[in-house]
Design an enzyme around this catalytic site. Sequence first.
Site, PDB file in Angstrom:
ATOM      1  N   TYR A 100      -2.065   0.511  10.286  1.00 20.60           N
ATOM      2  CA  TYR A 100      -2.245  -0.152   8.990  1.00 20.60           C
ATOM      3  C   TYR A 100      -0.980  -0.043   8.144  1.00 20.60           C
ATOM      4  O   TYR A 100      -0.500  -1.031   7.580  1.00 20.60           O
ATOM      5  CB  TYR A 100      -3.424   0.463   8.252  1.00 20.60           C
ATOM      6  CG  TYR A 100      -3.560   0.006   6.823  1.00 20.60           C
ATOM      7  CD1 TYR A 100      -4.096  -1.243   6.513  1.00 20.60           C
ATOM      8  CD2 TYR A 100      -3.152   0.828   5.774  1.00 20.60           C
ATOM      9  CE1 TYR A 100      -4.208  -1.664   5.195  1.00 20.60           C
ATOM     10  CE2 TYR A 100      -3.276   0.411   4.457  1.00 20.60           C
ATOM     11  CZ  TYR A 100      -3.797  -0.831   4.169  1.00 20.60           C
ATOM     12  OH  TYR A 100      -3.910  -1.245   2.860  1.00 20.60           O
ATOM     13  N   GLU A 139       0.196   3.648   1.743  1.00 18.73           N
ATOM     14  CA  GLU A 139       0.236   4.108   3.129  1.00 18.73           C
ATOM     15  C   GLU A 139       1.558   3.770   3.801  1.00 18.73           C
ATOM     16  O   GLU A 139       1.884   4.342   4.846  1.00 18.73           O
ATOM     17  CB  GLU A 139      -0.927   3.503   3.924  1.00 18.73           C
ATOM     18  CG  GLU A 139      -2.283   4.083   3.584  1.00 18.73           C
ATOM     19  CD  GLU A 139      -2.490   5.508   4.098  1.00 18.73           C
ATOM     20  OE1 GLU A 139      -1.822   5.888   5.083  1.00 18.73           O
ATOM     21  OE2 GLU A 139      -3.306   6.235   3.503  1.00 18.73           O
ATOM     22  N   SER A 163       0.815  -1.219   0.000  1.00 23.70           N
ATOM     23  CA  SER A 163       0.000   0.000   0.000  1.00 23.70           C
ATOM     24  C   SER A 163       0.844   1.261   0.000  1.00 23.70           C
ATOM     25  O   SER A 163       1.933   1.302   0.607  1.00 23.70           O
ATOM     26  CB  SER A 163      -0.905  -0.001   1.232  1.00 23.70           C
ATOM     27  OG  SER A 163      -1.510   1.254   1.429  1.00 23.70           O
TER      28      SER A 163
END
Length: 337
Positions: free
Chosen positions: A154, A133, A131
Amino acid sequence: MGKTALITGVTGQDGSYLAELLLSKGYTVHGIVRRSSTFNTERIDHIYQDPQEQNRSFVLHHADLTDGIALVSLLRDLRPDEIYNLGAQSHVRVSFDAPLYTGDVTGLSALRLLESVRASGIEARVYQASSSEMFGAAPPPQNEHTPFHPRSPYGCAKVFAYWATVNYREAYGMYAVNGILFNHESPRRGETFVTRKITRAIARIKAGLQDRLYLGNLDAVRDWGYAPEYVDAMWRMLQRDEPEDYVVATGEAATVRQFLEVAFEHAGLDWTEHVRYDPKYERPSEVDALIGDASKARDLLDWKAQVKVAELARIMVDADIRQVADQLSGATIRIDR
């Protein structure tokens, strides 16, 4: 004889689009579904209900990424050619409320799957859903060489899964790749994610079902693409001779406010009349800007995003307006596109 693929997270947005793509290419597709009191398969129900799709072999199995022994048994039985690990707790804001659960399901479960592949002795190619992120506070544009600086549980869990994938590739010669996907949306996006929350609210406002939409940070900058295009990039990664990691993104930046403006304008509404700020939707630590550089995917995978943020917003608004209209008329609902 066609290939066999196993998809974790098959009931999610990406899993459903990927299953459709692989079936269209003649694969036998197996999906993992967690056993629970409810059977959340609405994104893939149309595959079951289409006899032609059934003939191409689409099979679901009850299993859980937290159960390594069950994974080994399943892999030995199925012996898939390709494995796509899309299963995760994937909501960034929720990860602050459930950090241990997120770390287990999103991080450690990727390691369990890799170890299950190794222990089962199968020769499968493995795709790990990484990801954007993971980049967090790293300044944009971000590419495969950008250092990670996650800003959420996360993101931390995804970094763990990323490096576990690299480690198994280097330690055991496993064909394992990371697809570092930037935000990708569609009408099948979960309704708690900001883009779908916006387009769903627009449809309900148009229908007179609600009047207000409450959001957090409108200044966050994201690189939003179209999910069906992104699952094609996943597949392309596993067709290369050598396993490598790739960023998948549009390279086009937009703020949440800009997405709002385009989406509401497409529906003939003024977003300032309906959107209100609520601090509960703020993250404890914010990621200011994620903008991907997908040059490597363009050069090696011959992949390039076609749908950019404005068209994406229009696609999602139109789909949600149709879905709300169908619900009000009592028609059978299929999650669009």
